[in-house]
Design a protein around this motif. Structure first.
Motif, PDB file in Angstrom:
ATOM      1  N   ASN A  16      36.945  -1.659   0.807  1.00 27.76           N
ATOM      2  CA  ASN A  16      35.647  -0.995   0.724  1.00 27.76           C
ATOM      3  C   ASN A  16      34.698  -1.544  -0.330  1.00 27.76           C
ATOM      4  N   LEU A  74      40.638   7.683  -0.413  1.00 29.68           N
ATOM      5  CA  LEU A  74      39.699   7.539  -1.528  1.00 29.68           C
ATOM      6  C   LEU A  74      39.478   8.804  -2.336  1.00 29.68           C
ATOM      7  N   VAL A 126      31.405   0.447  -1.599  1.00 28.87           N
ATOM      8  CA  VAL A 126      31.223   0.878  -2.988  1.00 28.87           C
ATOM      9  C   VAL A 126      29.939   0.257  -3.547  1.00 28.87           C
ATOM     10  N   ALA A 185      33.454  -2.309   6.637  1.00 27.19           N
ATOM     11  CA  ALA A 185      32.596  -1.885   5.532  1.00 27.19           C
ATOM     12  C   ALA A 185      31.524  -2.943   5.263  1.00 27.19           C
ATOM     13  N   HIS A 233      35.305   6.632   5.731  1.00 25.54           N
ATOM     14  CA  HIS A 233      35.921   5.842   4.659  1.00 25.54           C
ATOM     15  C   HIS A 233      34.824   5.258   3.782  1.00 25.54           C
ATOM     16  N   SER A 234      33.796   4.730   4.436  1.00 27.07           N
ATOM     17  CA  SER A 234      32.676   4.195   3.674  1.00 27.07           C
ATOM     18  C   SER A 234      31.844   5.313   3.052  1.00 27.07           C
ATOM     19  N   ALA A 283      37.124  -5.640  -4.750  1.00 24.79           N
ATOM     20  CA  ALA A 283      38.195  -5.160  -3.876  1.00 24.79           C
ATOM     21  C   ALA A 283      39.551  -5.386  -4.534  1.00 24.79           C
ATOM     22  N   ILE A 338      31.653   7.237  -4.309  1.00 27.72           N
ATOM     23  CA  ILE A 338      32.296   6.784  -5.547  1.00 27.72           C
ATOM     24  C   ILE A 338      31.367   5.812  -6.276  1.00 27.72           C
ATOM     25  N   VAL A 397      37.888   0.036  -6.611  1.00 28.56           N
ATOM     26  CA  VAL A 397      38.229   1.305  -5.973  1.00 28.56           C
ATOM     27  C   VAL A 397      39.415   1.138  -5.021  1.00 28.56           C
ATOM     28  N   ALA A 398      39.256   0.303  -3.997  1.00 31.33           N
ATOM     29  CA  ALA A 398      40.356   0.100  -3.042  1.00 31.33           C
ATOM     30  C   ALA A 398      40.199  -1.283  -2.411  1.00 31.33           C
ATOM     31  N   SER A 431      33.594   5.968  -0.116  1.00 35.14           N
ATOM     32  CA  SER A 431      33.458   4.784  -0.975  1.00 35.14           C
ATOM     33  C   SER A 431      32.059   4.746  -1.576  1.00 35.14           C
TER      34      SER A 431
END
Lengths: 386, 299, 321
Positions: free
Chosen positions: C72, A91, C76, C116, A60-61, C45, A67, C68-69, A64
């Motif tokens: 995370n 994502l 990011v 994260a 997931h990271s 976030a 991105i 982004v979400a 991220s």
């Protein structure tokens, strides 16, 4: 020309990433992808590749981070498999909607449960609608070549979409075979430095990731759909240009003995190689059969596909993933809808084969391609299930 | 089918109004649906809620564009929202005002109900929540449901103490509501259509008309562009600065959530009413007592 | 208190945002960005701040900003930092410093974003992470998070007949962060602007990961009047419920010390979310807040409070650091 060496396909993949001079790599181990990022860490540790190599704490990271890094203007790479992709899957559509042209090697492996580290296409099918360009390759050379092709097409300002290059876990990733590694000079010619259209830069601030009210969401999705479809000619161009420097010409739908064939088998990924052997044998036995290999899964190459099956009486579509509860595998469903409205539609037999590492042999192809005892317009089965 | 639109500010209970009305109708064996409008706007922002009533089952799940009735919970909304936008010819308007209701009547209304709901709410509920009060005015003009059904809906929804207070407020509002019909109406000079000024100021609407081809790649956005969104619309009171008491400390400026206090050349501060939401932090935090919150004048 | 006048007039969070009237987080964000200036990139976030500031085609942000979400922001931000570092190394961008900042609410930090955040802190990215803690999921309409204080009623921990609000103690993010041995972490409050700004500057200047935990009072979520945001924030500090302190190189330093604390009751009474809390719970909370305050003082190398630990009135105005 480059030098042909024997190497594990994962190593060829890592070699390509190194030659593409990526700026940032995010890495998280998962079988069968791990060899790629291991080799990359070695390149970075030895100073053979100048990149930020970030060992994240989850996929997931990993996505991220890709991105963030790509949005900052860096050429970014990651690689994963199966559950790793599932964890990323929140994502992946965001990366594509934000128009970030990263490249991902997806080393295909089945999704749990039951847990299986072996190959099939259930992972990529779970993100079919993520809005990324999705390509399938069938041998080590194609794996290597497509890293450059992917960046070349993705970074075009008219495209700016992530590309997922699918290679079959173990069957490809862990096979030792000859691969021609291109000269650095040629690669630099083919793949110029990344020039992003927009980045997160204090000198020219922008906001990325705004939310869309109902009055705009439809337009945003329409724009994404159109952009993905419009990436098709840029992929074609990238393949053409690659042919000039490498002598290897790729197409969205590859044909093997397909011209004038009555029966056509359709495959994706490494199945295509074994399938060719099957086709050769059947041809020798007098069956008028050919093969179409679907290289470009998204955007779906509708025109080329229809061209390829024109005049064909019978299609045998091999899927490598189940779509439980559906009328067929995901590829067959796609093909049914691509055929809709066509004159003289062929009959279609859909086999799901090669799940969770089950071997698909030449004999399997001979069996699947054998004319059915009773002709049906449509048939579906999970091949080899006891 | 009868369609009703409620206008309020986030936090005033417009959605509750719509739901209470629907609940009362359902209790009477009628069919009803209530629903909110969803958006990013927060407490204090103009919001709307909707209610459909019918004797037959309702199958529509769409936004109400042309309501038969509009209920306005907050007097400060008339200036900032086109409250009668889309209201049907001969439609009904229910307003909360302390003023002469004739000022709100326009030629194509079928009826107007007016009540000083803010006063009733303040006196009985001790809070400026006018949603149940306005229902009293609504059913006074249009007997959509029995007052008793509304009372039952309130009892089910709230604990006894709060329910009884609301019922009291509901009944008082029912008594005190003034009804104007077209026959009572006297045309006033110089009063234009209420919609025009409101239209231009409705938040962001003008910005939203993009075709897919016009969208920037990745839907990127220019920095600082919410400045186009004048949140002064949300305000029901505004800060009044007293220069004689001001010690120019700047606390009002630093504590403002909306960057609405502007430092001037002479060291004093002014209020940017384009954005001030009227929260009152500046007045509360001013160490010199130099800021007072004044009620926005209605109309 | 006149020191705030020395701050820049530039607004980095443009007005016109859709935050609630009296939003404490908006006040904090305004202050934070006055300290950070223009040469930053922000990863935000999902949450209230994201939603109120970025409805396409508008944005309140004056600096490069990405959402982004939900879970995370730290990852990011890690990516942005890695990307900028690589580009700088390779001479693709100039050498001027760009600070990377991640921002999230308490849910995005202490709950869904904890992994994260932990990963990014442990890897040592050069970035500043800011948690704007309004003590519940306010964006979705006030549901409890692990940062919601004990006894507070939320939509998922209502004050019912049997259960009375949040049954667990607020998660201590500062201690979790401290376990990563990062160079700098601090708590701050918009009610103490100069203290907050100083900490932001420090966090931004330090090389490596820095963490700021800012208590952001929320009028609808806490059941307070819009105008009380700043006052409530001050009471949180003066009662010891939210102490202001710094963790630097393993040492704790209290930013604001008191000889006596204001009774917690005064802080709780002003808030709708604690309405109807019984004496037993109140006593329990008071005791635990005191214990934590004493513990903090010990760790900071200060003398503990004496038995007569409470005072009636608060300090009227802020002490600037």
């Amino acid at each position: 020309m480059g030098k042909t060496r024997g190497m594990e396909v994962s190593i060829a993949a890592a070699e390509a990433v190194k030659q593409a001079d990526v700026d940032v790599i995010s890495a998280y181990p998962i079988t069968p992808q791990t060899h790629i990022v291991e080799k990359l860490s070695e390149f970075v540790a030895n100073g053979q590749l100048e990149a930020e190599y970030v060992t994240v704490e989850s996929e997931h990271s990993a996505m991220s981070l890709c991105i963030g890094s790509q949005a900052a203007g860096a050429r970014t790479f990651t690689s994963t498999s199966s559950q790793g992709l599932a964890l990323m899957s929140e994502l992946v559509p965001i990366a594509s909607a934000l128009r970030l042209p990263m490249v991902i090697y997806l080393v295909n492996r089945s999704l749990s449960a039951p847990l299986s580290i072996w190959n099939d296409h259930s992972d990529v099918m779970s993100i079919r609608d993520s809005g990324c360009i999705q390509l399938f390759v069938k041998d080590g050379q194609e794996v290597y070549d497509h890293l450059f092709i992917a960046y070349r097409a993705a970074e075009k300002q008219e495209v700016l979409l992530p590309v997922i290059v699918n290679l079959d876990g173990f069957l490809l990733s862990h096979t030792f075979e000859p691969v021609e590694v291109m000269e650095e000079e040629r690669i630099r010619q083919y793949l110029p430095p990344y020039r992003p259209l927009y980045t997160l830069n204090p000198d020219k601030p922008i906001t990325m990731g705004a939310f869309a009210p109902p009055s705009l969401f439809t337009e945003a999705k329409k724009a994404h759909d159109e952009t993905l479809k419009a990436s098709h000619p840029y992929l074609e161009k990238a393949w053409e240009e690659w042919a000039v420097i490498s002598g290897r010409r790729y197409r969205p739908v590859e044909e093997f003995n397909a011209r004038g064939a009555e029966t056509i088998m359709i495959t994706m990924g490494s199945l295509s190689e074994t399938a060719r052997e099957g086709v050769k044998i059947l041809r020798e036995k007098g069956q008028n059969i050919g093969l179409l290999e679907l290289r470009q899964w998204r955007p779906f190459p509708q025109e080329e596909f229809r061209q390829g099956v024109k005049g064909v009486r019978r299609l045998v579509v091999i899927d490598r993933a189940v779509s439980p509860g559906s009328t067929g595998g995901p590829v067959a469903s796609e093909i049914c809808s691509a055929l809709y409205g066509m004159e003289d539609q062929p009959s279609l037999e859909n086999y799901v084969a090669g799940l969770g590492g089950r071997d698909v042999t030449v004999e399997d192809f001979l069996n699947m391609a054998a004319p059915p005892s009773r002709e049906k317009k449509y048939a579906f089965s999970i091949h080899g299930a006891r | 089918m009868l369609e009703i639109r409620f206008h309020g500010r986030g936090g005033q209970g417009a959605v509750t109004s719509a739901e209470l009305l629907a609940q009362a109708a359902i209790k009477e064996g009628k069919y009803a649906r209530a629903f909110p409008s969803f958006g990013p706007e927060r407490r204090g922002a103009p919001v709307s809620a909707f209610c459909r009533l019918d004797e037959k089952p309702i199958n529509l799940r769409t936004v109400i564009k042309n309501p038969h009735v509009v209920v306005v919970l907050d007097p400060s909304l008339y200036e900032v929202v086109d409250v009668t936008g889309g209201l049907r010819e001969r439609g009904h308007l229910v307003i909360n005002t302390s003023k002469d209701p004739r000022a709100f009547f326009s030629g194509n209304l079928g009826g107007l109900a007016a009540v000083n709901a803010s006063l009733i709410a303040q006196e009985i509920l001790k809070r400026p929540i006018t949603n149940t009060v306005m229902l009293g005015a609504l059913v006074r003009m249009l007997p959509l449901v029995e007052l008793e059904s509304l009372a039952q809906a309130l009892e089910e929804r709230f604990n006894e103490k709060i329910a009884q207070k609301n019922i009291q407020a509901l009944k008082r509002s029912y008594q005190e509501t003034l009804i104007l019909t077209p026959e009572d109406h006297v045309e006033r000079e110089g009063k234009g259509e209420s919609g025009e000024a409101g239209d231009a100021r409705i938040t962001g609407e003008k910005d939203r008309d993009y075709s897919w081809k016009e969208l920037p790649p990745g839907c990127i956005v220019e920095p600082g562009s919410t400045r186009k969104n004048l949140t002064g619309d949300w305000r029901s009171r505004y800060p009044l600065l007293n220069r004689e008491r001001c010690i120019k400390c700047g606390l009002c400026w630093i504590y403002c959530p909306d960057a609405s206090l502007i430092r001037k050349g002479d060291g004093f501060y002014g209020v940017d009413l384009n954005y001030c939401k009227g929260c009152g932090i500046c007045a509360r935090e001013c160490p010199a007592g130099a800021i007072l919150m004044e009620k926005e004048l209605e109309g | 208190m006149f020191a705030v006048k020395t701050l820049t007039d530039r607004e980095y969070l443009a007005p016109g945002h859709r935050g609630c009237s009296g939003c404490g987080q908006a006040v904090a964000v305004r202050m934070v960005h006055k300290a950070l200036g223009q040469r930053i990139v922000v990863a935000c976030a999902t949450g209230c701040m994201e939603v109120i500031s970025s409805p396409f085609p508008q944005s309140s942000w004056e600096m490069p900003w990405i959402h982004v979400a939900f879970e995370n922001a730290a990852a990011v931000a890690s990516g942005i930092e890695a990307g900028l570092k690589a580009l700088r190394h390779k001479g693709k961008i100039d050498n001027r410093k760009i600070k990377v900042v991640a921002m999230a609410g308490d849910g995005g930090t202490a709950d869904i974003g904890l992994q994260a955040l932990s990963g990014a802190l442990e890897r040592g990215h050069d970035f500043l992470y800011i948690c704007y803690d309004n003590e519940a999921y306010m964006n979705t309409g006030v549901q409890r998070s692990s940062s919601t204080p004990y006894g507070a009623s939320t939509m998922t921990t209502p004050a019912g007949r049997i259960q009375k609000g949040q049954a667990t103690w607020k998660k201590n993010m500062m201690e979790i962060v401290a376990a990563h041995h990062i160079p700098y972490a601090a708590t701050a409050s918009p009610s103490y602007p100069m203290d907050l700004l100083g900490k932001v500057k420090k966090g931004a200047e330090i090389k490596g990961p820095a963490y700021l935990h800012i208590l952001s009072p929320c009028p609808p979520g806490w059941g307070i009047e819009a105008e009380d945001t700043i006052g409530l924030g001050r009471l949180a500090v003066e009662t010891g419920a939210f102490p202001l302190y710094e963790q630097e190189e393993g040492k704790i330093r209290l930013s604001l010390d008191f000889d006596k604390l204001i009774p917690l009751e005064k802080y709780l009474k002003g808030q709708g979310r604690f309405r109807g809390i019984d004496q037993e719970r109140m006593d329990y909370m008071q005791e635990r807040v005191l214990e934590m305050w004493q513990d903090l003082k010990r760790k900071a190398g200060l003398r503990e409070l004496r038995p007569s630990r409470f005072r009636k009135e608060g300090v009227k105005w802020i002490r600037t650091s």
